[in-house]
Design a protein around this motif. Structure first.
Motif, short mmCIF file in Angstrom:
data_model
loop_
_atom_site.label_atom_id
_atom_site.label_comp_id
_atom_site.label_asym_id
_atom_site.label_seq_id
_atom_site.Cartn_x
_atom_site.Cartn_y
_atom_site.Cartn_z
N VAL A 43 0.85 -1.19 0.00
CA VAL A 43 0.00 0.00 0.00
C VAL A 43 0.88 1.24 0.00
O VAL A 43 1.93 1.28 0.64
N GLY A 44 0.46 2.25 -0.78
CA GLY A 44 1.22 3.51 -0.87
C GLY A 44 0.40 4.68 -0.37
O GLY A 44 -0.76 4.53 0.04
N PRO A 45 0.95 5.88 -0.40
CA PRO A 45 0.28 7.07 0.16
C PRO A 45 -0.96 7.48 -0.64
O PRO A 45 -1.18 7.04 -1.77
N GLU A 46 -1.72 8.36 -0.05
CA GLU A 46 -2.94 8.88 -0.66
C GLU A 46 -2.60 9.69 -1.91
O GLU A 46 -1.68 10.49 -1.91
N LEU A 47 -3.37 9.44 -2.98
CA LEU A 47 -3.21 10.17 -4.25
C LEU A 47 -1.75 10.18 -4.71
O LEU A 47 -1.22 11.18 -5.21
N GLU A 48 -1.09 9.04 -4.56
CA GLU A 48 0.35 8.97 -4.83
C GLU A 48 0.67 9.17 -6.30
O GLU A 48 1.78 9.60 -6.64
N ILE A 49 -0.25 8.88 -7.19
CA ILE A 49 0.05 9.03 -8.62
C ILE A 49 0.06 10.49 -9.04
O ILE A 49 0.96 10.95 -9.75
N SER A 50 -0.91 11.26 -8.58
CA SER A 50 -0.99 12.68 -8.96
C SER A 50 -0.20 13.57 -8.01
O SER A 50 0.20 14.69 -8.38
N ASP A 86 -2.13 -1.59 -3.81
CA ASP A 86 -3.14 -0.63 -3.37
C ASP A 86 -2.58 0.75 -3.74
O ASP A 86 -1.67 1.26 -3.08
N LEU A 87 -3.12 1.34 -4.81
CA LEU A 87 -2.58 2.57 -5.39
C LEU A 87 -3.57 3.72 -5.24
O LEU A 87 -4.79 3.50 -5.24
N GLY A 88 -3.07 4.96 -5.14
CA GLY A 88 -3.95 6.10 -4.94
C GLY A 88 -3.92 7.07 -6.11
O GLY A 88 -2.86 7.46 -6.59
N THR A 198 -5.76 -1.70 5.00
CA THR A 198 -4.76 -0.76 4.47
C THR A 198 -5.28 0.66 4.65
O THR A 198 -6.47 0.92 4.54
N ASN A 199 -4.36 1.55 4.94
CA ASN A 199 -4.71 2.98 5.03
C ASN A 199 -3.67 3.77 4.28
O ASN A 199 -2.50 3.81 4.66
N SER A 200 -4.09 4.39 3.19
CA SER A 200 -3.21 5.28 2.43
C SER A 200 -3.47 6.69 2.90
O SER A 200 -4.60 7.16 2.89
N SER A 201 -2.42 7.39 3.29
CA SER A 201 -2.60 8.64 4.00
C SER A 201 -1.72 9.75 3.45
O SER A 201 -0.66 9.51 2.87
N TYR A 230 -0.34 1.19 7.53
CA TYR A 230 -0.50 2.63 7.41
C TYR A 230 0.63 3.18 6.55
O TYR A 230 1.81 3.10 6.93
N ALA A 231 0.29 3.72 5.39
CA ALA A 231 1.29 4.27 4.46
C ALA A 231 1.07 5.77 4.32
O ALA A 231 0.02 6.21 3.88
N ASN A 232 2.08 6.55 4.70
CA ASN A 232 1.92 8.01 4.72
C ASN A 232 2.87 8.67 3.73
O ASN A 232 4.01 8.24 3.55
N GLN A 233 2.37 9.73 3.11
CA GLN A 233 3.18 10.58 2.25
C GLN A 233 4.34 11.17 3.05
O GLN A 233 4.26 11.34 4.26
N LYS A 234 5.45 11.48 2.37
CA LYS A 234 6.57 12.12 3.03
C LYS A 234 7.08 13.27 2.16
O LYS A 234 6.90 13.26 0.94
N GLY A 235 7.70 14.26 2.81
CA GLY A 235 8.31 15.35 2.08
C GLY A 235 7.37 16.51 1.82
O GLY A 235 6.21 16.52 2.21
#
Length: 721
Positions: A43-50, A86-88, A198-201, A230-235
């Motif tokens: 699982v990756g972060p929320e809206l990871e593609i855009s 699990d992609l966002g 899964t939680n994409s965050s 729990y997968a969170n965006q970074k940066g």
């Protein structure tokens, strides 16, 4: 009996809004790393593609088109096979925009799961761009675009709220904000038999916020059991927020894997091997069974033949389940150093500029800004020493070192290349002490330092008034009026802003730095001064980025005190010992300008007032009612009333300054950052004549009458009712 050991992966990615190629590369790299670690679910972060912070770009059709094009690339990349993904990304269904998860396996989409509860408060405006999925536990047919029909071998896939069922377990997905809601989807999914969640965050950093997040995640599985990814965006994703990663895997309320909270790694994959039998055993021992069998929350299950725990792995004696670990936290001081440092590096490397420039006043605020830049250099050099290829590439490009293999050896050496400091003094206003403190700090951190006076420019600008009007304005210490005094102070402050930008644009050229380019100007107004409006509009608070714009003075002092020892910079102690002063008025034997005296508040008081205004959501009258009790040991009710009214008066008349406030790294939940976080008018009616101030006066009169009566009757100091 089949296998029950499952390896899963939660990924923190440093995604960037609309960076389609870069976001794709980081997603694919995370999938490859997850597979290399033996993971069967990623699982990756929320809206990871855009990228999460695309914001109003979510109203553009290009954003949805390019997101689907990137999805197609991932689906057809065979290096991404043999693992459930699990992609966002954002998706439009029946002409409605949704924030979605796409669950897929070996080029086939199993389910598109739209977000049900959107984040639309404080820093977030998701309902501006998306609609929530309002049909819990229901699905519809999503008509695939032609580019995906060819890959899917079908025209439609399920769209909505459902679970994924494999031969050995069942899992469900929720997205960021849903974790924070009272009736989180995890509850009903778990009651219907889902064992993995899964939680994409895209959860942003605030000082000491991590503890809240960890408690929520642990509680989500402690009550009903389960494995939580729990997968969170970074940066920095292109705006004021810094996302602090810290992806985690939790089993039955215990953490078994936790990623770094602050890191320059663009891709971080956290994996753990968990035992599904532990979830089943845990659930059999808690008060869950009756609610499970009587729950009306029944989900459609999307079937897949892919096993998360293949049967043959049950007998792999080398496979071990991950042990429980204690959560890792950073102190406030470390968080400021790491979060602000990482954010500034992201901003610099992605902006394409040559470095930073910070005006140094000799005070603690500009000192903190410079020390944060030095912290950035320390973080970068540590990553260079660890061989981080992306950081090494960025250092060679930003610092413009000659020679392919030439790199700085120390943080000070890197700092000298990409950071300039400038002290802009006045002969009659600036003290030798502040000038020396600025020089000593620059030498300690290695910045390229300039020491100059702006008297000639100031005198020329003041002469415009004299020559045009025949009036010679004076400071108050020389007999001038308030308006004369404030005009001359603001004149200096604005000259410093122009001078900072002037040198920021030319210094790389004058130093002969390869590539030239401009330096980004850093601001140094702290959150308390912004709340009070204790700054000149378009002065040195006007900059490109303000690292400390939502950090209060007390936390900045803690950070500097910590850095004295941890960064080994003894001269920082002098900044702590000095009285805060703007040095915009002449220094005499009887008078030295002091910030807290000018403002009428201590910085600690401004912190309290700011939190009550924003976090507790109190207006003037409510704030007085609260503070008359909280401050009763230090102030009389009349003094509390005066301070409350004074704060709101100056807040109101200076509110317009917030509309042009330099974008600052969001660090505190009471930041006055206009338009993004603090949505309030910038033209107020006169507060001194307002209804709320009259109510304060009436309440004060009642309190004082009650206290006087009790004192007369009882002969002792009365308590406030």
């Amino acid at each position: 009996m089949g296998g029950h050991l499952v390896t899963v992966a939660a990924c923190s990615l440093n995604q960037w809004a609309l960076d389609w190629e870069g976001n794709l590369e980081r997603i694919v790299e995370s999938i490859r790393r997850a597979k290399a670690a033996g993971a069967r679910l990623r699982v990756g972060p929320e809206l990871e593609i855009s990228g999460y912070m695309a914001q109003d770009h979510f109203k553009e059709q290009d954003t949805f088109l390019h997101s689907l094009e990137v999805l197609a690339r991932i689906l057809t990349d065979k290096s991404c096979y043999d693992i459930i993904l699990d992609l966002g990304l954002p998706i439009q269904h029946r002409n409605v925009s949704y924030n979605c998860r796409v669950i897929c396996y070996n080029s086939k989409i199993l389910l598109i799961r739209p977000k049900q509860f959107l984040a639309s408060d404080l820093n977030y405006r998701e309902q501006r761009w998306f609609l929530p999925w309002s049909k819990p536990r229901q699905t519809e047919d999503y008509h695939l675009p032609r580019m995906l029909q060819k890959i899917q071998g079908a025209t439609h896939v399920p769209f909505g709220d459902a679970l994924i069922s494999s031969p050995d377990t069942c899992f469900g997905a929720e997205t960021c904000e849903e974790l924070f809601t009272p009736n989180a989807p995890t509850i009903s999914m778990g009651l219907d038999g889902a064992e993995v969640f899964t939680n994409s965050s895209a959860s942003h950093w605030e000082i000491q916020k991590l503890d809240t997040r960890i408690k929520l995640i642990c509680e989500a599985t402690r009550k009903s059991g389960g494995v939580y990814l729990y997968a969170n965006q970074k940066g920095g994703d292109g705006d004021r927020l810094y996302f602090d990663g810290c992806s985690m895997i939790i089993v039955n309320g215990d953490i078994v894997a936790q990623g770094s909270q602050f890191s320059l790694d663009d891709v971080e994959v956290v994996t753990a091997t968990v035992d599904l039998e532990e979830v089943r055993a845990y659930r059999s021992g808690i008060s869950r069974g009756y609610q499970a069998v009587t729950s009306l929350a029944k989900y459609q299950r999307i079937q897949t033949d892919f096993e998360l725990s293949p049967e043959e792995e049950e007998f792999d004696i080398t496979k071990r389940r991950s042990a429980v670990i204690q959560p890792r936290y950073h102190s406030v001081e470390e968080e400021i150093a790491l979060a602000a440092g990482c954010y500034l590096w992201d901003y610099l490397r992605r902006s394409g500029q040559a470095g930073y420039l910070a005006p140094l006043s000799g005070g603690i605020d500009s000192c903190a800004t410079a020390t944060i830049v030095f912290s950035m250099c320390r973080i970068v050099m540590q990553a260079v020493k660890e061989g981080n290829p992306q950081v090494i590439e960025d250092v060679k490009r930003v610092a413009k070192y000659k020679g392919e293999n030439v790199l700085p050896d120390t943080p000070q050496e890197l700092c000298n290349q990409i950071f300039s400091t400038i002290y802009m003094g006045m002969a009659t206003m600036s003290s030798a002490e502040t000038r020396k403190r600025a020089k000593d700090l620059a030498e300690a951190i290695g910045s390229y330092h300039i020491d100059l006076n702006i008297d000639d420019v100031y005198n020329a600008q003041k002469a415009l008034i004299v020559n045009t009007t025949g009036f010679d304005p004076q400071f108050k210490v020389h007999g001038g009026s308030y308006q004369e005094n404030i005009t001359l102070q603001c004149l200096q402050a604005r000259i410093r802003m122009v001078t900072a930008y002037e040198f920021g644009q030319i210094l790389s050229t004058t130093r002969g730095r390869p590539g030239g380019g401009s330096l980004l100007v850093l601001g140094s107004a702290n959150v308390g001064e912004s709340l009070r409006g204790y700054l000149t509009k378009y002065d040195c608070s006007s900059a490109d980025i303000n690292p400390i714009g939502s950090i209060d003075k007390s936390d900045l002092k803690r950070f500097i005190k910590w850095a004295v020892k941890d960064f080994d910079i003894p001269c920082l102690q002098e900044f702590l010992d000095a009285t805060p002063t703007a040095e915009l008025e002449p220094i005499t034997s009887e008078y030295v300008q002091a910030d807290e005296a000018d403002m009428g508040f201590t910085y600690d008081e401004l912190t309290v007032l700011g939190r009550l205004r924003k976090e507790v959501k109190l207006g003037p009258f409510g704030m007085f009612q609260r503070l008359v009790h909280d401050w009763s040991a230090d102030y009389t009710p009349a003094q509390v009333a005066e301070k409350t009214k004074r704060f709101h008066h100056f807040y109101a008349i200076n509110r317009h300054k917030m509309t042009t406030l330099t974008p600052s790294l969001h660090a505190q939940p009471y930041s006055p950052d206009d338009n993004r976080f603090d949505l309030r008018p910038f033209l107020y009616p006169p507060f001194w004549k307002s209804w709320s101030f009259k109510r304060i006066d009436a309440e004060l009169e009642r309190i004082e009458a009650t206290m006087a009566k009790k004192k007369k009757d009882g002969g002792v100091e009365a308590e406030i009712d």
